[in-house]
Structure formats: C-alpha cells, structure tokens
Design an enzyme around this catalytic site. Structure first.
Site, PDB file in Angstrom:
ATOM      1  N   LYS A 227      53.217  62.882  91.434  1.00 49.12           N
ATOM      2  CA  LYS A 227      53.319  61.429  91.229  1.00 49.12           C
ATOM      3  C   LYS A 227      53.677  61.172  89.776  1.00 49.12           C
ATOM      4  O   LYS A 227      53.231  61.898  88.879  1.00 49.12           O
ATOM      5  CB  LYS A 227      51.968  60.768  91.534  1.00 49.12           C
ATOM      6  CG  LYS A 227      52.058  59.292  91.811  1.00 49.12           C
ATOM      7  CD  LYS A 227      52.374  58.999  93.257  1.00 49.12           C
ATOM      8  CE  LYS A 227      52.528  57.510  93.509  1.00 49.12           C
ATOM      9  NZ  LYS A 227      52.779  57.212  94.917  1.00 49.12           N
TER      10      LYS A 227
ATOM     11  N   GLY B 248      47.251  41.609 103.284  1.00 47.79           N
ATOM     12  CA  GLY B 248      48.538  41.806 102.619  1.00 47.79           C
ATOM     13  C   GLY B 248      49.654  41.205 103.461  1.00 47.79           C
ATOM     14  O   GLY B 248      49.534  41.107 104.691  1.00 47.79           O
ATOM     15  N   ALA B 249      50.705  40.766 102.778  1.00 46.99           N
ATOM     16  CA  ALA B 249      51.880  40.222 103.469  1.00 46.99           C
ATOM     17  C   ALA B 249      53.142  40.726 102.777  1.00 46.99           C
ATOM     18  O   ALA B 249      54.145  40.043 102.722  1.00 46.99           O
ATOM     19  CB  ALA B 249      51.836  38.694 103.474  1.00 46.99           C
ATOM     20  N   GLY B 250      53.056  41.948 102.257  1.00 48.52           N
ATOM     21  CA  GLY B 250      54.194  42.543 101.557  1.00 48.52           C
ATOM     22  C   GLY B 250      55.059  43.365 102.491  1.00 48.52           C
ATOM     23  O   GLY B 250      55.108  43.110 103.703  1.00 48.52           O
ATOM     24  N   SER B 251      55.703  44.361 101.922  1.00 46.20           N
ATOM     25  CA  SER B 251      56.678  45.164 102.657  1.00 46.20           C
ATOM     26  C   SER B 251      56.060  45.832 103.895  1.00 46.20           C
ATOM     27  O   SER B 251      56.554  45.650 105.022  1.00 46.20           O
ATOM     28  CB  SER B 251      57.236  46.216 101.681  1.00 46.20           C
ATOM     29  OG  SER B 251      57.973  47.162 102.358  1.00 46.20           O
ATOM     30  N   VAL B 252      54.992  46.578 103.718  1.00 49.84           N
ATOM     31  CA  VAL B 252      54.404  47.318 104.839  1.00 49.84           C
ATOM     32  C   VAL B 252      53.781  46.346 105.846  1.00 49.84           C
ATOM     33  O   VAL B 252      53.995  46.458 107.064  1.00 49.84           O
ATOM     34  CB  VAL B 252      53.339  48.326 104.337  1.00 49.84           C
ATOM     35  CG1 VAL B 252      52.630  48.994 105.510  1.00 49.84           C
ATOM     36  CG2 VAL B 252      53.988  49.378 103.443  1.00 49.84           C
ATOM     37  N   ALA B 253      53.026  45.377 105.344  1.00 50.25           N
ATOM     38  CA  ALA B 253      52.344  44.422 106.234  1.00 50.25           C
ATOM     39  C   ALA B 253      53.350  43.660 107.086  1.00 50.25           C
ATOM     40  O   ALA B 253      53.092  43.402 108.274  1.00 50.25           O
ATOM     41  CB  ALA B 253      51.512  43.447 105.403  1.00 50.25           C
TER      42      ALA B 253
HETATM   43  P1  NAD Z   1      53.955  45.139  98.415  1.00 51.93           P
HETATM   44  O1  NAD Z   1      53.847  44.985  96.939  1.00 51.93           O
HETATM   45  O2  NAD Z   1      55.242  44.813  99.095  1.00 51.93           O
HETATM   46  O3  NAD Z   1      52.814  44.291  99.155  1.00 51.93           O
HETATM   47  C1  NAD Z   1      51.481  44.286  98.755  1.00 51.93           C
HETATM   48  C2  NAD Z   1      50.952  42.880  98.996  1.00 51.93           C
HETATM   49  O4  NAD Z   1      49.540  42.879  98.813  1.00 51.93           O
HETATM   50  C3  NAD Z   1      51.532  41.835  98.067  1.00 51.93           C
HETATM   51  O5  NAD Z   1      52.089  40.777  98.823  1.00 51.93           O
HETATM   52  C4  NAD Z   1      50.318  41.381  97.255  1.00 51.93           C
HETATM   53  O6  NAD Z   1      50.385  40.007  96.881  1.00 51.93           O
HETATM   54  C5  NAD Z   1      49.205  41.631  98.235  1.00 51.93           C
HETATM   55  N1  NAD Z   1      47.862  41.726  97.655  1.00 51.93           N
HETATM   56  C6  NAD Z   1      47.472  42.290  96.496  1.00 51.93           C
HETATM   57  N2  NAD Z   1      46.142  42.197  96.354  1.00 51.93           N
HETATM   58  C7  NAD Z   1      45.670  41.584  97.458  1.00 51.93           C
HETATM   59  C8  NAD Z   1      44.389  41.214  97.924  1.00 51.93           C
HETATM   60  N3  NAD Z   1      43.284  41.453  97.201  1.00 51.93           N
HETATM   61  N4  NAD Z   1      44.273  40.588  99.121  1.00 51.93           N
HETATM   62  C9  NAD Z   1      45.358  40.342  99.859  1.00 51.93           C
HETATM   63  N5  NAD Z   1      46.610  40.663  99.475  1.00 51.93           N
HETATM   64  C10 NAD Z   1      46.766  41.283  98.299  1.00 51.93           C
HETATM   65  O7  NAD Z   1      53.527  46.663  98.695  1.00 51.93           O
HETATM   66  P2  NAD Z   1      53.783  47.527 100.000  1.00 51.93           P
HETATM   67  O8  NAD Z   1      54.952  48.405  99.760  1.00 51.93           O
HETATM   68  O9  NAD Z   1      53.719  46.662 101.202  1.00 51.93           O
HETATM   69  O10 NAD Z   1      52.503  48.488  99.970  1.00 51.93           O
HETATM   70  C11 NAD Z   1      51.248  48.032 100.447  1.00 51.93           C
HETATM   71  C12 NAD Z   1      50.267  49.195 100.393  1.00 51.93           C
HETATM   72  O11 NAD Z   1      50.759  50.283 101.175  1.00 51.93           O
HETATM   73  C13 NAD Z   1      50.041  49.777  98.981  1.00 51.93           C
HETATM   74  O12 NAD Z   1      48.705  50.223  98.897  1.00 51.93           O
HETATM   75  C14 NAD Z   1      50.981  50.962  98.942  1.00 51.93           C
HETATM   76  O13 NAD Z   1      50.548  51.935  97.999  1.00 51.93           O
HETATM   77  C15 NAD Z   1      50.853  51.465 100.360  1.00 51.93           C
HETATM   78  N6  NAD Z   1      51.983  52.261 100.821  1.00 51.93           N
HETATM   79  C16 NAD Z   1      53.230  51.751 100.827  1.00 51.93           C
HETATM   80  C17 NAD Z   1      54.294  52.538 101.294  1.00 51.93           C
HETATM   81  C18 NAD Z   1      55.693  51.995 101.357  1.00 51.93           C
HETATM   82  O14 NAD Z   1      56.540  52.664 101.967  1.00 51.93           O
HETATM   83  N7  NAD Z   1      55.994  50.823 100.807  1.00 51.93           N
HETATM   84  C19 NAD Z   1      54.059  53.843 101.745  1.00 51.93           C
HETATM   85  C20 NAD Z   1      52.742  54.333 101.747  1.00 51.93           C
HETATM   86  C21 NAD Z   1      51.713  53.534 101.283  1.00 51.93           C
END
Ligand code: NAD
Length: 349
Positions: free
Chosen positions: A81, A182-187
C-alpha cells in the site's frame, strides 16, 4: 523516534519505504507487507494526516490487509500500500504524481499501485507516465481496467446474498431491509443491485445530498448517520469508512447480518468475537470486497477479459462460505478464521 519495529501494526513487513521530492512537495510511504504470492499490490491513498505517524500506521495496516485480501481472492499478488502525505488543503499536482510514479518505479515492480481514497483514474494515468507498475487505467478497446468500484459493488452484493442465504435461509433479497452506510462509489452499486432484486433500502451518508441522490436513483429512504447503525434491518452494509464496529456500537446493532464493502470495519480483533457472541453473521471485509482488486489484478497480469473478471468475482460467495463453515465447525469467529486462512496462504500460518 519510532522505528518500524516499534509500531504495533508492524507485522513482519518485508520493507517500508519513505520517499521525498522537495521540488514537488511529495512525501510518500510505500509499505510492502508480503511478496510471497507475487508483486505487492494495493492502492495509493492521498490523505492529510494530523500526524505523519498516522500515515505510517495506515500504510502498515492497509498493506497487511492487501496481503490477506489478495491471498483470499486467489490472486497471484502480494500485499502492499502507498500513502501520500497531503497538506491540509490536499494540494495535488501533476508534478507530485509524477514524483510518486518515479518512486514506484524505483522499486522495480516489488510494488504495483492503483486507486484508493483520494486518487482517481486520471491520477493513475498521470502516474503511469513514469512507471509501468500501475493498474486501474482506463480500459482500451474492451480490455479490463478502469474504476474498480463497480466490481467491488458486484462482489459485495453477491456476498450479501450469500450471507442472507446462510443466516436467514433466503435465496433473494426481495422484501428484505438493507441498511446502507455510505452513498459513494461502492454503496451506489450495491444499492442498485439490491434494489433491482426488490430489497428495501435505508441509506445514510455524511453528505446528505449524495444520500438523497442515491435514494432517488435506487428507491429508498434517507436516514441519519447516527441512526443507520441502530436501525432494525435484515442486513447492515457498511460501505463508508472503517472502524465502525466497536465495543460501543456493537451492543446497539439490531441486524442479523453485517456484509459491506468498507475496509477495516472491525475496530479491533475482539470486535469480531463480540459480533459472533451476539449471533450476528459477519462477512470479513477483505473477503467480500475483493471485486475491485480482482479487476485490477486481471488488468495488470493481463490474464483475462471481462468474463473472466466476473467469474472470479462470482467466487466470492464460495470463499465466504468456506470461512463461515470453518467458523461453525470450530466455534471461532469468522474474522479470525479468515485471518488464519490468509496467513496460511501467505506462508505465515
Ligand atoms: P467513496 O469515497 O466513493 O464513498 C464513501 C462515502 O462514505 C462518501 O460518500 C462519504 O461521504 C461517506 N461517509 C464517510 N463517512 C461517513 C459516515 N460516518 N457515515 C456515512 N457515510 C460516510 O468511497 P468508495 O470507493 O465507495 O469506498 C467505500 C469503502 O469501501 C471504503 O472503506 C473503501 O476503502 C472500501 N473499498 C472500496 C473499494 C473500491 O473499489 N472503491 C474496494 C475495496 C474497499
């Protein structure tokens, strides 16, 4: 001064590198946890830490997590990492990314970088001008590549289905209530897959606009960020930040299943045991969220197309089942069972 050996998270890491480029302002750490199964692969995090030491801890902890994740996904990759220590304005420049690319290159392929928090596909393109030890690049002509997010979402969705099958005896999410943190990429991907199968969604994000946008797109209600962890639901899917399952939060949970994409959901190993004692089925995070790294690995090693990626992601439920079965037969909690399995795979068991 703390030496690497003085950190609680130092876990026989093979090497730990510190890079500085005063001209661009780059200060970066690259931790190589294990190359037992192949080059150490894991994303690059661009983040502002109040103390530099927190960045070192993140690199140590996350690189070990990547060793476990890659091993459990059956990939020919070790775990590593990178962390770029950003200033408090999170100033990111092409020069800084170029200096980071040169740093990665200097390791000669022991470490392969990709996207993580704060780093985009466009940033990877910039980095790739300096090194070939990079993945997560835009796919060209139907090749595998690009944003790992949707692949992570697919794996998490399939993992949720496996957990529901095991804990609730149901083959579909139809009519089940999914609490999504969460409502980001994965969610977003998880919500859309679950909604398509007829799940009822409650969504919380610190960014209320994002939460509402996802609720509008997938159907569902927005709830407060405090409320989501205490909601009565069939599944809690943590897809935001880590360390949310703690001694304090666990007794308040009202779900039979926890299955989500966030990394490092358990604050401590003891929290895995706490969930188990309460009869809550937990999907170990690095097993269920491997879809993105599966896509990255297939891109980097150039050993398959989109169909192969999908097939590999569809293996996630079986790996979860293996963990849960061993947990059921030994009485140990799934998180510690998964850790032991991963350690054996990287030759440290
Ligand atoms: P992202 O930044 O697109 O979304 C994360 C979301 O979480 C954001 O919308 C943020 O506002 C929200 N957030 C932060 N703190 C919060 C809280 N206390 N309560 C509610 N919402 C909150 O990130 P992502 O890519 O969707 O990743 C989400 C998680 O999945 C992370 O922990 C990341 O390490 C993990 N992950 C992601 C991937 C990937 O392919 N993107 C792969 C493996 C693991």
């Amino acid at each position: 001064m703390t030496t690497p050996w003085g950190y609680a998270d130092f876990d026989e890491h093979e090497d730990l590198h510190f890079f500085a480029d005063p001209a661009s302002g780059l200060r970066a750490i690259i931790a190589v946890h294990s190359t037992h199964l192949g080059p150490a692969a894991g994303g690059c995090r661009f983040w502002h830490y109040a103390e530099d030491e927190q960045g070192v801890v993140d690199a140590l902890r996350l690189s070990r997590g990547m060793s476990y994740k890659n091993a459990m996904a059956g990939l020919a990759l070790g775990g590593g990492k990178a962390v770029i220590l950003a200033d408090d304005q999170r100033t990111k420049t092409p020069e800084m990314l170029a200096a980071f690319g040169k740093s990665v290159d200097r390791l000669g392929g022991r470490y392969v970088t990709a996207e993580d928090v704060g780093v985009s596909v466009a940033d990877m393109v910039e980095i790739s001008r300096q090194t070939k030890f990079v993945a997560g690049l835009p796919p060209e002509g139907g090749e595998v590549g690009g944003d790992p997010g949707p692949h992570t979402s697919l794996g998490v969705f399939l993992g949720i289905k496996a957990a529901v099958r095991r804990a609730l005896g149901k083959d579909s999410l139809k009519g089940l209530h999914l609490a999504l943190q969460g409502a980001g990429s994965v969610a977003t991907g998880v919500a859309l897959h679950a909604a398509a199968e007829g799940a009822r969604l409650s969504i919380a994000d610190v960014d209320a606009v994002k939460a509402q946008k996802l609720a509008d797109a997938a159907g569902g209600q927005v709830v407060g960020t405090d409320e989501i962890l205490t909601l009565e639901a069939d599944v809690l899917s943590p897809c935001a930040l880590g360390a949310i399952l703690t001694e304090q939060s666990i007794p308040e949970l009202r779900v039979p299943v926890i299955a989500g994409g966030a990394n490092n959901q358990l604050a401590t190993a003891a929290d895995g045991a706490r969930l188990h004692e309460l009869g809550i089925l937990y999907a170990p995070d690095y097993v269920i969220n491997a879809g993105g790294i599966i896509n990255i690995c297939t891109e980097y090693l150039d050993d398959g197309d989109a169909g192969v990626v999908r097939q590999r992601i569809e293996g996630i439920p079986d790996r979860l089942e293996a963990v849960w079965s061993e947990s059921a037969s030994t009485g140990r909690d799934p998180a510690s069972v998964a850790d032991a399995m991963a350690q054996r795979l990287i030759g440290r068991g």
